[in-house]
Design a protein around this motif. Structure first.
Motif, PDB file in Angstrom:
ATOM      1  N   ALA A 104       0.818  -1.213   0.000  1.00 25.23           N
ATOM      2  CA  ALA A 104       0.000   0.000   0.000  1.00 25.23           C
ATOM      3  C   ALA A 104       0.848   1.257   0.000  1.00 25.23           C
ATOM      4  CB  ALA A 104      -0.949  -0.004   1.191  1.00 25.23           C
ATOM      5  N   LEU A 105       2.097   1.162   0.477  1.00 28.11           N
ATOM      6  CA  LEU A 105       2.953   2.354   0.497  1.00 28.11           C
ATOM      7  C   LEU A 105       3.273   2.788  -0.927  1.00 28.11           C
ATOM      8  CD1 LEU A 105       5.476   1.502   3.347  1.00 28.11           C
ATOM      9  CD2 LEU A 105       3.599   3.146   3.394  1.00 28.11           C
ATOM     10  N   PRO A 106       3.320   4.093  -1.172  1.00 28.24           N
ATOM     11  CA  PRO A 106       3.649   4.545  -2.539  1.00 28.24           C
ATOM     12  C   PRO A 106       5.108   4.231  -2.851  1.00 28.24           C
ATOM     13  CG  PRO A 106       3.537   6.404  -1.044  1.00 28.24           C
ATOM     14  CD  PRO A 106       3.061   5.203  -0.263  1.00 28.24           C
ATOM     15  N   PRO A 107       5.401   3.935  -4.111  1.00 31.02           N
ATOM     16  CA  PRO A 107       6.804   3.668  -4.466  1.00 31.02           C
ATOM     17  C   PRO A 107       7.639   4.939  -4.357  1.00 31.02           C
ATOM     18  CG  PRO A 107       5.455   3.766  -6.437  1.00 31.02           C
ATOM     19  CD  PRO A 107       4.505   3.810  -5.273  1.00 31.02           C
ATOM     20  N   VAL A 108       8.884   4.742  -4.015  1.00 30.32           N
ATOM     21  CA  VAL A 108       9.804   5.861  -3.848  1.00 30.32           C
ATOM     22  C   VAL A 108      10.338   6.261  -5.216  1.00 30.32           C
ATOM     23  CG1 VAL A 108      11.910   6.665  -2.727  1.00 30.32           C
ATOM     24  CG2 VAL A 108      10.409   5.040  -1.565  1.00 30.32           C
ATOM     25  N   ASP A 109      10.185   7.524  -5.565  1.00 33.48           N
ATOM     26  CA  ASP A 109      10.697   8.058  -6.821  1.00 33.48           C
ATOM     27  C   ASP A 109      12.089   8.626  -6.554  1.00 33.48           C
ATOM     28  OD1 ASP A 109      11.111   8.987  -9.300  1.00 33.48           O
ATOM     29  OD2 ASP A 109       9.371  10.316  -9.389  1.00 33.48           O
ATOM     30  N   TYR A 110      13.081   7.783  -6.808  1.00 36.12           N
ATOM     31  CA  TYR A 110      14.446   8.208  -6.512  1.00 36.12           C
ATOM     32  C   TYR A 110      14.916   9.306  -7.454  1.00 36.12           C
ATOM     33  CZ  TYR A 110      14.758   4.223  -3.370  1.00 36.12           C
ATOM     34  OH  TYR A 110      14.547   3.352  -2.347  1.00 36.12           O
ATOM     35  N   ASN A 111      14.382   9.342  -8.674  1.00 35.77           N
ATOM     36  CA  ASN A 111      14.756  10.423  -9.585  1.00 35.77           C
ATOM     37  C   ASN A 111      14.264  11.783  -9.085  1.00 35.77           C
ATOM     38  OD1 ASN A 111      16.053   8.729 -11.399  1.00 35.77           O
ATOM     39  ND2 ASN A 111      14.156   8.291 -12.521  1.00 35.77           N
ATOM     40  N   ALA A 112      12.998  11.793  -8.585  1.00 35.28           N
ATOM     41  CA  ALA A 112      12.471  13.045  -8.027  1.00 35.28           C
ATOM     42  C   ALA A 112      13.258  13.469  -6.800  1.00 35.28           C
ATOM     43  CB  ALA A 112      10.994  12.886  -7.693  1.00 35.28           C
ATOM     44  N   ARG A 113      13.614  12.461  -5.944  1.00 35.22           N
ATOM     45  CA  ARG A 113      14.399  12.803  -4.755  1.00 35.22           C
ATOM     46  C   ARG A 113      15.770  13.348  -5.144  1.00 35.22           C
ATOM     47  NH1 ARG A 113      14.985   8.219  -0.286  1.00 35.22           N
ATOM     48  NH2 ARG A 113      12.736   8.556  -0.292  1.00 35.22           N
ATOM     49  N   LEU A 114      16.376  12.739  -6.159  1.00 30.09           N
ATOM     50  CA  LEU A 114      17.678  13.223  -6.621  1.00 30.09           C
ATOM     51  C   LEU A 114      17.559  14.634  -7.218  1.00 30.09           C
ATOM     52  CD1 LEU A 114      20.667  12.744  -7.240  1.00 30.09           C
ATOM     53  CD2 LEU A 114      19.977  11.616  -9.349  1.00 30.09           C
ATOM     54  N   ASN A 115      16.483  14.879  -7.968  1.00 27.05           N
ATOM     55  CA  ASN A 115      16.284  16.219  -8.523  1.00 27.05           C
ATOM     56  C   ASN A 115      16.099  17.245  -7.416  1.00 27.05           C
ATOM     57  OD1 ASN A 115      16.463  15.240 -11.114  1.00 27.05           O
ATOM     58  ND2 ASN A 115      14.251  14.983 -11.356  1.00 27.05           N
ATOM     59  N   ASP A 116      15.357  16.880  -6.366  1.00 22.84           N
ATOM     60  CA  ASP A 116      15.182  17.810  -5.240  1.00 22.84           C
ATOM     61  C   ASP A 116      16.513  18.113  -4.574  1.00 22.84           C
ATOM     62  OD1 ASP A 116      12.522  17.795  -5.802  1.00 22.84           O
ATOM     63  OD2 ASP A 116      11.972  16.334  -4.243  1.00 22.84           O
ATOM     64  N   GLN A 117      17.330  17.071  -4.397  1.00 23.30           N
ATOM     65  CA  GLN A 117      18.636  17.303  -3.768  1.00 23.30           C
ATOM     66  C   GLN A 117      19.513  18.201  -4.644  1.00 23.30           C
ATOM     67  OE1 GLN A 117      20.287  13.457  -3.047  1.00 23.30           O
ATOM     68  NE2 GLN A 117      18.649  12.820  -1.656  1.00 23.30           N
ATOM     69  N   MET A 118      19.502  17.934  -5.956  1.00 23.42           N
ATOM     70  CA  MET A 118      20.314  18.764  -6.847  1.00 23.42           C
ATOM     71  C   MET A 118      19.816  20.202  -6.867  1.00 23.42           C
ATOM     72  SD  MET A 118      22.638  16.746  -8.217  1.00 23.42           S
ATOM     73  CE  MET A 118      23.100  17.533  -9.736  1.00 23.42           C
ATOM     74  N   ASN A 119      18.489  20.384  -6.871  1.00 22.81           N
ATOM     75  CA  ASN A 119      17.950  21.749  -6.863  1.00 22.81           C
ATOM     76  C   ASN A 119      18.288  22.464  -5.570  1.00 22.81           C
ATOM     77  OD1 ASN A 119      16.851  21.348  -9.395  1.00 22.81           O
ATOM     78  ND2 ASN A 119      14.850  20.718  -8.598  1.00 22.81           N
ATOM     79  N   ALA A 120      18.206  21.735  -4.434  1.00 23.02           N
ATOM     80  CA  ALA A 120      18.545  22.358  -3.155  1.00 23.02           C
ATOM     81  C   ALA A 120      20.014  22.756  -3.123  1.00 23.02           C
ATOM     82  CB  ALA A 120      18.215  21.400  -2.012  1.00 23.02           C
ATOM     83  N   ALA A 121      20.902  21.868  -3.624  1.00 25.05           N
ATOM     84  CA  ALA A 121      22.322  22.215  -3.644  1.00 25.05           C
ATOM     85  C   ALA A 121      22.585  23.398  -4.571  1.00 25.05           C
ATOM     86  CB  ALA A 121      23.142  20.993  -4.086  1.00 25.05           C
ATOM     87  N   HIS A 122      21.894  23.415  -5.730  1.00 24.97           N
ATOM     88  CA  HIS A 122      22.076  24.532  -6.662  1.00 24.97           C
ATOM     89  C   HIS A 122      21.594  25.843  -6.058  1.00 24.97           C
ATOM     90  CE1 HIS A 122      22.572  26.601 -10.431  1.00 24.97           C
ATOM     91  NE2 HIS A 122      21.305  26.897 -10.504  1.00 24.97           N
ATOM     92  N   ASN A 123      20.446  25.810  -5.391  1.00 23.13           N
ATOM     93  CA  ASN A 123      19.942  27.024  -4.751  1.00 23.13           C
ATOM     94  C   ASN A 123      20.872  27.491  -3.647  1.00 23.13           C
ATOM     95  OD1 ASN A 123      17.706  26.956  -6.418  1.00 23.13           O
ATOM     96  ND2 ASN A 123      16.443  25.844  -4.957  1.00 23.13           N
ATOM     97  N   ASN A 124      21.458  26.530  -2.916  1.00 22.91           N
ATOM     98  CA  ASN A 124      22.391  26.903  -1.870  1.00 22.91           C
ATOM     99  C   ASN A 124      23.639  27.557  -2.454  1.00 22.91           C
ATOM    100  OD1 ASN A 124      23.529  27.188   0.618  1.00 22.91           O
ATOM    101  ND2 ASN A 124      24.153  25.047   0.822  1.00 22.91           N
ATOM    102  N   ARG A 125      24.150  27.005  -3.577  1.00 22.69           N
ATOM    103  CA  ARG A 125      25.310  27.627  -4.229  1.00 22.69           C
ATOM    104  C   ARG A 125      24.982  29.019  -4.740  1.00 22.69           C
ATOM    105  NH1 ARG A 125      25.931  22.344  -6.378  1.00 22.69           N
ATOM    106  NH2 ARG A 125      24.929  23.023  -8.308  1.00 22.69           N
ATOM    107  N   ARG A 126      23.799  29.202  -5.324  1.00 18.83           N
ATOM    108  CA  ARG A 126      23.414  30.539  -5.791  1.00 18.83           C
ATOM    109  C   ARG A 126      23.281  31.510  -4.626  1.00 18.83           C
ATOM    110  NH1 ARG A 126      21.272  31.249 -10.906  1.00 18.83           N
ATOM    111  NH2 ARG A 126      19.986  32.928 -10.097  1.00 18.83           N
ATOM    112  N   ARG A 127      22.726  31.034  -3.508  1.00 19.06           N
ATOM    113  CA  ARG A 127      22.590  31.898  -2.334  1.00 19.06           C
ATOM    114  C   ARG A 127      23.950  32.307  -1.797  1.00 19.06           C
ATOM    115  NH1 ARG A 127      20.106  28.509   0.387  1.00 19.06           N
ATOM    116  NH2 ARG A 127      18.114  28.784  -0.663  1.00 19.06           N
ATOM    117  N   GLN A 128      24.875  31.377  -1.718  1.00 16.73           N
ATOM    118  CA  GLN A 128      26.218  31.726  -1.260  1.00 16.73           C
ATOM    119  C   GLN A 128      26.922  32.666  -2.238  1.00 16.73           C
ATOM    120  OE1 GLN A 128      28.281  28.069  -0.600  1.00 16.73           O
ATOM    121  NE2 GLN A 128      26.982  27.432   1.128  1.00 16.73           N
ATOM    122  N   ARG A 129      26.718  32.449  -3.554  1.00 16.15           N
ATOM    123  CA  ARG A 129      27.330  33.344  -4.532  1.00 16.15           C
ATOM    124  C   ARG A 129      26.770  34.755  -4.409  1.00 16.15           C
ATOM    125  NH1 ARG A 129      25.197  33.077 -10.424  1.00 16.15           N
ATOM    126  NH2 ARG A 129      23.575  34.128  -9.229  1.00 16.15           N
TER     127      ARG A 129
END
Length: 243
Positions: free
Chosen positions: A78-103
């Motif tokens: 019954a648990l929904p399947p884990v979308d590892y691609n979406a999770r990876l995209n979220d992590q990459m977007n968060a890291a990118h936003n953090n780099r832009r914020r620091q820049r």
């Protein structure tokens, strides 16, 4: 040279190593070999109708499955399947936003440092640096509501024979205040300001005219000096030629 795709995969693998493992679903049943507290459920004779939508569990995929683990299998499916691609995209977007914020923070610090150095150089040269207007960062407070044109409603007493024909007469508001005429323009003040402005313009023009005349007089004086010096030099050459 490492390709962007390989670099992104390497970065994602590095981030996945730092992330905690996903939570493991815990069973919500009691093992059969442990005594259970409370009444024991008895089988009942009610049978579902023939058109009951029955969805069998994939029990055949799990050989050696205990009978009390069916609920665990059902909950796991019954648990929904884990979308590892979406999770990876979220992590990459968060890291990118953090780099832009620091820049952006580094750029803001560099601009502030350059501005402070320029102001220090202007102060050292005896000049006043331009004043930056203070822009408040507080949110704009909404303006208070305008007072009503009519005054407070006054009460003239209970409904009686004196106002029986108009029961709402005692709710009549106060008369509106008279509207004042718009203010007339102050021509005298305007004339005074215009005279001051005209005098300042005339003084500036006079100063420019005097500077121009002084410069012309200096140029004429230099021209006469040069002409006199040329005449003296020519006279000396003539005397030397005659001698």
């Amino acid at each position: 040279m490492t390709s962007p795709a390989r670099r992104n995969r390497r970065h994602a693998a590095h981030n996945n190593q730092e992330m905690p493992p996903p939570p493991v679903p815990q069973p919500n049943f009691v093992p059969a070999d442990l005594p259970q507290a409370g009444p024991v459920p008895r089988p009942f004779a009610w049978q579902p109708p023939p058109n009951f939508p029955h969805q069998p569990l994939p029990v055949g995929q799990y050989p050696g499955l205990l009978h009390n683990a069916i609920a665990h299998v059902q909950r796991a499916h019954a648990l929904p399947p884990v979308d590892y691609n979406a999770r990876l995209n979220d992590q990459m977007n968060a890291a990118h936003n953090n780099r832009r914020r620091q820049r952006d923070l580094r750029r803001r610090q560099d601009r502030d440092e350059i501005r402070q150095q320029a102001q220090a150089e202007l102060r050292a040269a005896g000049m006043q640096p331009p004043q930056q207007p203070h822009i408040p960062n507080e949110p704009v407070q909404p303006a208070p509501p305008a007072p009503p044109i009519y005054g407070a409603i006054h009460y003239e007493g209970v409904v009686g024979p004196h106002n029986f024909e108009n029961p709402l007469h005692y709710f009549a508001p106060n008369p509106a205040p008279p509207l004042h005429a718009p203010p007339q323009p102050d021509y005298h003040q305007f004339n005074v300001q215009f005279q001051h402005h005209l005098q300042a313009e005339q003084m500036e023009h006079e100063r420019i005219r005097n500077d121009l005349r002084q410069r012309q007089a200096q140029e004429e004086f230099h021209r006469q000096q040069i002409q006199l010096e040329l005449q003296q030099r020519f006279q000396r050459q003539e005397d030397e030629h005659i001698n």
